[in-house]
Every structure is written in structure tokens, then in C-alpha cells.
Design a protein around this motif. Structure first.
Motif, PDB file in Angstrom:
ATOM      1  N   TRP A  83       0.848  -1.199   0.000  1.00  0.00           N
ATOM      2  CA  TRP A  83       0.000   0.000   0.000  1.00  0.00           C
ATOM      3  C   TRP A  83       0.883   1.249   0.000  1.00  0.00           C
ATOM      4  O   TRP A  83       0.695   2.184  -0.753  1.00  0.00           O
ATOM      5  CB  TRP A  83      -0.885  -0.013   1.260  1.00  0.00           C
ATOM      6  N   ASP A 159      -2.892  10.254   4.782  1.00  0.00           N
ATOM      7  CA  ASP A 159      -3.176   8.860   5.132  1.00  0.00           C
ATOM      8  C   ASP A 159      -2.942   8.457   6.571  1.00  0.00           C
ATOM      9  O   ASP A 159      -3.284   7.349   6.948  1.00  0.00           O
ATOM     10  CB  ASP A 159      -2.507   7.891   4.141  1.00  0.00           C
ATOM     11  N   PHE A 177     -10.567   5.431   9.622  1.00  0.00           N
ATOM     12  CA  PHE A 177     -10.048   4.121  10.014  1.00  0.00           C
ATOM     13  C   PHE A 177     -10.991   3.401  10.980  1.00  0.00           C
ATOM     14  O   PHE A 177     -11.099   2.178  10.983  1.00  0.00           O
ATOM     15  CB  PHE A 177      -8.664   4.264  10.654  1.00  0.00           C
ATOM     16  N   HIS A 263      -4.778  -5.541  10.270  1.00  0.00           N
ATOM     17  CA  HIS A 263      -4.960  -4.108   9.991  1.00  0.00           C
ATOM     18  C   HIS A 263      -4.465  -3.723   8.603  1.00  0.00           C
ATOM     19  O   HIS A 263      -4.691  -2.592   8.172  1.00  0.00           O
ATOM     20  CB  HIS A 263      -4.243  -3.254  11.048  1.00  0.00           C
ATOM     21  N   ASP A 292      -6.881  -2.510   3.045  1.00  0.00           N
ATOM     22  CA  ASP A 292      -6.028  -1.887   2.028  1.00  0.00           C
ATOM     23  C   ASP A 292      -6.561  -2.099   0.619  1.00  0.00           C
ATOM     24  O   ASP A 292      -6.701  -1.160  -0.134  1.00  0.00           O
ATOM     25  CB  ASP A 292      -4.554  -2.355   2.073  1.00  0.00           C
TER      26      ASP A 292
HETATM   27  C1  GZL Z   1      -3.442   3.648   5.783  1.00  0.00           C
HETATM   28  C2  GZL Z   1      -1.915   3.555   5.843  1.00  0.00           C
HETATM   29  C3  GZL Z   1      -1.467   2.191   6.286  1.00  0.00           C
HETATM   30  C4  GZL Z   1      -1.855   1.036   5.345  1.00  0.00           C
HETATM   31  C5  GZL Z   1      -0.691   0.125   5.530  1.00  0.00           C
HETATM   32  O1  GZL Z   1      -3.836   4.957   5.468  1.00  0.00           O
HETATM   33  O2  GZL Z   1      -1.391   4.511   6.738  1.00  0.00           O
HETATM   34  O3  GZL Z   1      -0.029   2.192   6.330  1.00  0.00           O
HETATM   35  O4  GZL Z   1      -3.073   0.430   5.678  1.00  0.00           O
HETATM   36  C6  GZL Z   1       0.458   1.094   5.517  1.00  0.00           C
HETATM   37  O5  GZL Z   1      -0.543  -0.876   4.533  1.00  0.00           O
HETATM   38  O6  GZL Z   1       1.621   0.542   6.040  1.00  0.00           O
END
Ligand code: GZL
Length: 358
Positions: A83, A159, A177, A263, A292
Motif C-alpha cells: 500500500w 493517510d 479508520f 490491519h 487496504d
Molecule cells: C493507511 C496507511 C497504512 C496502510 C498500511 O492509510 O497509513 O499504512 O493500511 C500502511 O498498509 O503501512
């Protein structure tokens, strides 16, 4: 600083000529006021609308470029997952494709907060227009964010969230999340008939994506599924290798695991290897739910070895640069530009796999 001073003088003189109030450009950059553009940007989070976001970012960048490029510093976490690599590709590709209007300074922190902080300090020294980062953990940012604010440089969180007062960053672009965790809980309950023992592979300790995906999932299980028990939960640091290691230990001490919630997909893929090496069938003997939506989990679902992924769009490059260009132009954006997430189950995998962009 000379560049910023010049643009501040230009802004103030334009404002004087228009006899309209124009607060201090520094504050303007940090003042979170809703605009319709930001709401539109929210809709554009969907990976399938990347093209629209591209166009909007182009327009926004051109509006502000004049004879000056949009100069952005981005402090990336590292390369811990598929990701993360997809997000990095999205950011770097967009900057390369728009090198006539965008200058990107990119730092890879190898998952160390001190490296991200060092990078932010160097971006301040270089007097960039906007600083972006995905905070590896939520805490420890107050000082360096205050230095960026004093320098009049807006901070865009991408993110992952940071636990700082809202005046120290301009906007968070990313997913809900907690909602992802809730969706994952509902899918797990469906897969195991709302009863049985499950285990949980947590992301990086202290990362908002881990903290909130855990909260969303665990709270939903406790509130809605009394016959499901989370018998073990431990960090695998969002990596495939550690996800495998932790799952091996769970399997050694529990013979009745019906499901694993990870996760992120990379830890789930590590767990799938561990399940197979233990002589069990992943996707059948032990159900898998993760987050993801990376290509490898779609391949595992198509092969019958995984059951569900909650998509969390990493292709945030165009949206990030659109927001950065708006901030350089002195516009304000919403405090949270939310990504669009979706649930994918094994029955859909083979059909959507060819179209997956990451
Ligand atoms: C999500 C991101 C997370 C992903 C993981 O926004 O911060 O970090 O879900 C990555 O795969 O390591």
C-alpha cells in the motif's frame, strides 16, 4: 524566505488594490474554512476518479504557478507495505508528469519518526510552499509543526493523523479508520457465523491507522457479536514478515482459531503463509479479513486463500497536489478531505482483479 516574502507582499498589494480584507497570508494558509472545491475534492478520493483529480490538480497548479512552480516537501514513512509503495508511486508519478509546474522534494524515512522530523526541518530551511507527510506515529510532532507554522508553511497530513492541536496542520487527507474497522468486524461476523475465536494482527504501534482500525473493530465485535472472542491481538508492524511471525505464534498456542483480522493486507498475506505452513487451509479453516485492497490480496482471494479486504485508497497523489496548489494560492480547504473506502469479498475478486490499479 525571500520567495515567501515576495508572494506575501504581492498578496497584500493585490488585497489593498481590491480594498478587500486579506488576513495575514500565513494565517490564511492555516485557517481551515470550508470551500465547495474541498467538498468536490472529497468525492475525487475514489481511485476510479483519479483522472478527474488529475485534471483538477492540473488546473489548480496552473492557476498558482504563473512563472513560479509549486514547491512541495513530502516526508514519506518508508516502504513497509504494498500500500505504501502504491502511495509513493502515486505521489512521485504525478510530480514527474507535472514537472513543469511542480517541484517535489521527497524523503523516505525508513519508518523512523526522527528521519521524518529531520526531513520537515530541511523543507522549512528550503522554504517550500507546502509540507506533506504520513506521520508514522501520532505523537511527537508539536515542536516541528510549530516551526513550520512560524515559517508560514502549511502542513498536509496524508493517510495518517497526528495528535496535535488543529492549528498546527491544515488538513488531513485520508480514510475513516474507525469505520474501516467496523466494516471489517461485520464481514468477519458474516464469515464465521457470528461465533468463535479470532485473532488480530495490529499495525505499527502508535500509528493512527492501527489505533483506530483496532478501536473500530474491537468495539463493534464487543457491541454486536457477543459470541465472537478476540483471544489474541499483537502488532505485526504492517509488514508481511512480522504478520507471518505473529500468526505462527498464535497458531502454536491456539488450536481453535476461526478467523484472523489484520490491519493491513500485507500482514494478512504473511498470516496466510503461516496458516498453510501449519497444515491448515487459509480462507476455509481460518477466515481472513484485512484492510487496504492491494493486488496481492485480490490474487489470494481469487485463489480461495483469503476472504475479504476493506479498500483504503492509496492513490492520493493527484488529490494531495490539488490541495497543495489550493493552499499555495491562499485558498483554504476542509480540515478532513475524506477518502472513499469499499468492501471487496472473494466472490468479486477474479472479476475486479484485472482493473486493480495497485
Ligand atoms: C493507511 C496507511 C497504512 C496502510 C498500511 O492509510 O497509513 O499504512 O493500511 C500502511 O498498509 O503501512
Amino acid at each position: 524566505m525571500k520567495r515567501k516574502l515576495l508572494s506575501m507582499v504581492l498578496c497584500l498589494s493585490v488585497v489593498a488594490a481590491m480594498a478587500m480584507g486579506c488576513g495575514n497570508p500565513k494565517e490564511a494558509k492555516n485557517e481551515p474554512v470550508k470551500t465547495s472545491d474541498a467538498a468536490k475534492a472529497d468525492d475525487k478520493a475514489d481511485a476510479n476518479d483519479a483522472a478527474d483529480a488529475d485534471d483538477a490538480a492540473d488546473d489548480a497548479a496552473e492557476d498558482t504557478s504563473g512563472d513560479e512552480k509549486l514547491v512541495v516537501g513530502f516526508a514519506q514513512i518508508g516502504q513497509e507495505s504494498g500500500w505504501r509503495d502504491a502511495e509513493t508511486m502515486s505521489i512521485q508519478t504525478y510530480a514527474e508528469e507535472h514537472s513543469d509546474t511542480i517541484e517535489l522534494h521527497f524523503a523516505d524515512a525508513q519508518q523512523k519518526q526522527e528521519n521524518q522530523i529531520k526531513a520537515i526541518k530541511s523543507f522549512i530551511e528550503q522554504d517550500v510552499d507546502v509540507i506533506g507527510l504520513a506521520p508514522v506515529v501520532e505523537t511527537g510532532w508539536d515542536q516541528v509543526f510549530a516551526e513550520a507554522k512560524d515559517a508560514g508553511i502549511p502542513i498536509v497530513l496524508l493517510d495518517r493523523r497526528a495528535d496535535v492541536s488543529e492549528d498546527l496542520y491544515t488538513t488531513f487527507i485520508g480514510s475513516d479508520f474507525i469505520e474501516e474497522g467496523k466494516m471489517a468486524a461485520a464481514e468477519m461476523a458474516k464469515l464465521i457465523g457470528e461465533e468463535g475465536k479470532i485473532v488480530e494482527l495490529e499495525g505499527t504501534v502508535g500509528a493512527s491507522a492501527a489505533t483506530d482500525r483496532k478501536k473500530g473493530f474491537d468495539d463493534e465485535i464487543a457491541a454486536s457479536y457477543p459470541n465472537i472472542e478476540i483471544i489474541a491481538s499483537q502488532t505485526g508492524d504492517f509488514t508481511r514478515a512480522q504478520g507471518k511471525e505473529v500468526m505462527e505464534s498464535f497458531l502454536k498456542s491456539n488450536s481453535d482459531i476461526k478467523g484472523v483480522y489484520a490491519h493491513n493486507d500485507d500482514m494478512a498475506l504473511g498470516a496466510i503463509e503461516a496458516i498453510k505452513e501449519a497444515g491448515l487451509k487459509p480462507g476455509e479453516d481460518i477466515k481472513t479479513v484485512s484492510v487496504d485492497g492491494v493486488k496481492d490480496i485480490f490474487e489470494a482471494m481469487a485463489a480461495g486463500e483469503a476472504n475479504c479486504t476493506v479498500e483504503c485508497n492509496p492513490l492520493l497523489g493527484p488529490l494531495f497536489f490539488e490541495v497543495a496548489a489550493q493552499l499555495k494560492a491562499g485558498e483554504s480547504v476542509e480540515k478532513w478531505v475524506k477518502s472513499v473506502d469499499g468492501v471487496f469479498t472473494a466472490d468479486m475478486a477474479a472479476e475486479v482483479l484485472p482493473d486493480r490499479q495497485y
